[in-house]
Design an enzyme around this catalytic site. Structure first.
Site, mmCIF file in Angstrom:
data_model
loop_
_atom_site.group_PDB
_atom_site.id
_atom_site.type_symbol
_atom_site.label_atom_id
_atom_site.label_comp_id
_atom_site.label_asym_id
_atom_site.label_seq_id
_atom_site.Cartn_x
_atom_site.Cartn_y
_atom_site.Cartn_z
ATOM 1 N N SER A 63 -23.612 1.457 -7.071
ATOM 2 C CA SER A 63 -22.837 1.357 -8.305
ATOM 3 C C SER A 63 -23.031 2.577 -9.209
ATOM 4 C CB SER A 63 -23.221 0.058 -9.020
ATOM 5 O OG SER A 63 -22.407 -0.162 -10.153
ATOM 6 N N ASP A 117 -17.039 3.069 -12.879
ATOM 7 C CA ASP A 117 -18.376 3.355 -12.364
ATOM 8 C C ASP A 117 -18.261 3.689 -10.882
ATOM 9 O OD1 ASP A 117 -17.855 0.838 -11.307
ATOM 10 O OD2 ASP A 117 -19.862 0.053 -11.688
ATOM 11 N N ASP A 168 -18.698 2.244 -7.992
ATOM 12 C CA ASP A 168 -18.014 1.402 -7.012
ATOM 13 C C ASP A 168 -16.758 0.759 -7.597
ATOM 14 O OD1 ASP A 168 -19.405 -0.374 -8.648
ATOM 15 O OD2 ASP A 168 -19.838 -1.779 -7.025
ATOM 16 N N ASP A 197 -16.038 -1.387 -9.932
ATOM 17 C CA ASP A 197 -15.869 -2.783 -10.329
ATOM 18 C C ASP A 197 -15.922 -2.964 -11.839
ATOM 19 O OD1 ASP A 197 -18.586 -2.406 -10.688
ATOM 20 O OD2 ASP A 197 -19.214 -4.145 -9.506
#
Length: 450
Positions: free
Chosen positions: A102, A243, A245, A247
């Site tokens: 992340s 961010d 990843d 999400d």
């Protein structure tokens, strides 16, 4: 049971070290393969990853055990976490795995696991996998499955995710809309600009040149303030920073001011209530939510249920109370539509853009009724996660702050679930008093834990 491997967001460490050493990741693969065999024979497993250089090797190590157990491994390549979740649910995979850390630095990586419904595995499932890991480490890998497994690449996975996003917003046109977009050199670097282009937006994109080593470096949610200059330079209607990843997302309004998850939840909750899409007139947020958000929601007669920090806790509470909206100040906003769950930075930004278009109001005006209390958050590196109550000087500093701030302030100390950090947060109406209390607590924490 006490956990050795799973944290609050899967398994995370420096790639190739500690919890992500070659030996352990190989063992995780065998353990997951064995656990899956106990659920179904010949399971179908989707794997996606972010842009870190360590991702492919981790996939090879992990995938070997899954395949040896007789399951099919589908490699979706670089995909945002929400894309993996969506495809898992919509295309009926038995399990999905995301290889990502992340917002962490490029040297780190991690493993996240999702069930057939696209949601993070329940605690019971993670505990079962922990037992399988212990078994593998004690007795060695299990015997290969009766029928051999397989591995195949799926280069079209990202395209099918984009088609799903298109279907979610059938009436949305961004023609004539200018956006500033920061993809953090991460998993959304290709798909997010492509999605926005399909809706007709004009874009000024940064953080979209991943090289395996630069994810989150000088870009993304931790550098969202820099996006404000781009918004103002190009007269953009909105800025959005993802961010690693993809999400979560933080927004920048047309004046260049950063708008975090609290602002987004405030706007979305009022809009959804007005359109009858907020059952029980309630949402779920975390202890980090600003008091100003709660005052705003109360003014609109919207209840706010508060849970511990972590999207899994938000989602669990949403399921329990029937809420269709929840999220975190960090920009992870969660929507529920029947059996479908969305924790997707792109989807969230598009929902906000829908409200802007429907109301004809810029984001700055939509958030005008949300007056946030001054909030100061400091992350203190620590060598151990000693219980805060066992540190007398820190306990005294907290008590002093709580008495001083009274009902118009609060103190929150918590350890990060993914890094050796103590997060010290104080909130109140008077910024200087807030800063003074934070400084006092940080000094004690550094002395006792640093």
């Amino acid at each position: 049971m006490s956990r050795q491997y799973f944290g609050t967001d899967g398994i995370r460490d420096v790639a190739g070290q500690g919890l992500l050493s070659l030996e352990l990741v190989t063992s995780y693969g065998h353990a997951i393969g064995s656990w899956l065999s106990g659920q179904t024979a010949g399971a179908k497993v989707l794997v996606g990853r972010d842009t870190r250089a360590s991702g492919p090797a981790l996939l090879d190590q992990l995938g070997a055990g899954v395949i040896a157990a007789g399951h099919e491994l589908v490699d979706g390549g670089v995909l945002p976490t929400p894309a993996v979740q969506t495809l898992c649910r919509e295309e009926r995979f038995d399990l999905a795995i995301v290889i990502s850390a992340s917002h962490n630095p490029a040297a780190d990586n991690g493993l996240k696991f999702f069930g057939a419904d696209g949601r993070k595995l329940a605690d019971e499932a993670e505990e079962s996998i922990e037992r399988e890991i212990a078994e593998v480490l004690t007795k060695g890998p299990p015997s290969p499955g009766a029928s051999g497994g397989s591995r195949r690449s799926d280069p079209e996975a990202g395209g099918r995710y984009l088609e799903f996003i298109d279907r979610c917003f059938p009436g949305l046109s961004l023609a004539g809309v200018t956006l500033a977009v920061d993809c953090a050199h991460g998993a959304g670097a290709d798909l997010v600009p492509t999605a926005l282009e399909r809706f007709g937006a004009t874009q000024h994109v940064r953080g979209a040149a991943p090289d395996g080593l630069n994810i989150n470096e000088g870009a993304g949610v931790f550098h969202v303030a820099e996006l404000g200059a781009i918004v103002k330079e190009h007269g953009a209607s909105l800025g959005m920073a993802l961010d690693g990843d993809a999400d979560r997302v933080l927004l920048v309004d047309e004046n260049g001011d950063v708008r975090d998850g609290d602002y987004m939840l405030g706007v979305l909750a009022v809009d959804m209530k007005e359109r009858g899409e907020l059952p029980g007139d309630r949402l779920v947020t975390t202890v980090m939510a600003n008091l100003g958000l709660k005052v705003h929601l109360a003014r609109h007669e919207i209840a706010c249920e508060t849970v511990a920090v972590g999207d899994r806790f938000v989602a669990s509470a949403m399921a329990d109370c029937g809420a269709t909206l929840g999220g975190e100040q960090s920009g992870h906003v969660i929507f529920r539509d029947g059996a479908r769950w969305f924790g997707d930075g792109l989807y969230t930004a598009l929902r906000i853009l829908e409200v802007i278009q429907r109301t004809g109001l810029p984001l700055s005006e939509l958030v005008a009724g949300i007056e946030k209390f001054p909030q100061v958050l400091v992350n203190v590196p620590v060598r151990e996660r000693r219980p805060v109550d066992d540190i007398p000087g820190l306990t005294e500093a907290v008590q002093l702050a709580e008495v001083d701030l009274g009902s118009e302030g609060r103190v929150l100390l918590r350890y990060s679930g993914t890094e050796l950090l103590l997060r010290v947060m104080v909130e109140g109406r008077d910024l200087e008093r807030v800063r003074g209390h934070v400084d006092a607590m940080v000094d004690v924490a550094k002395r006792e834990l640093g």
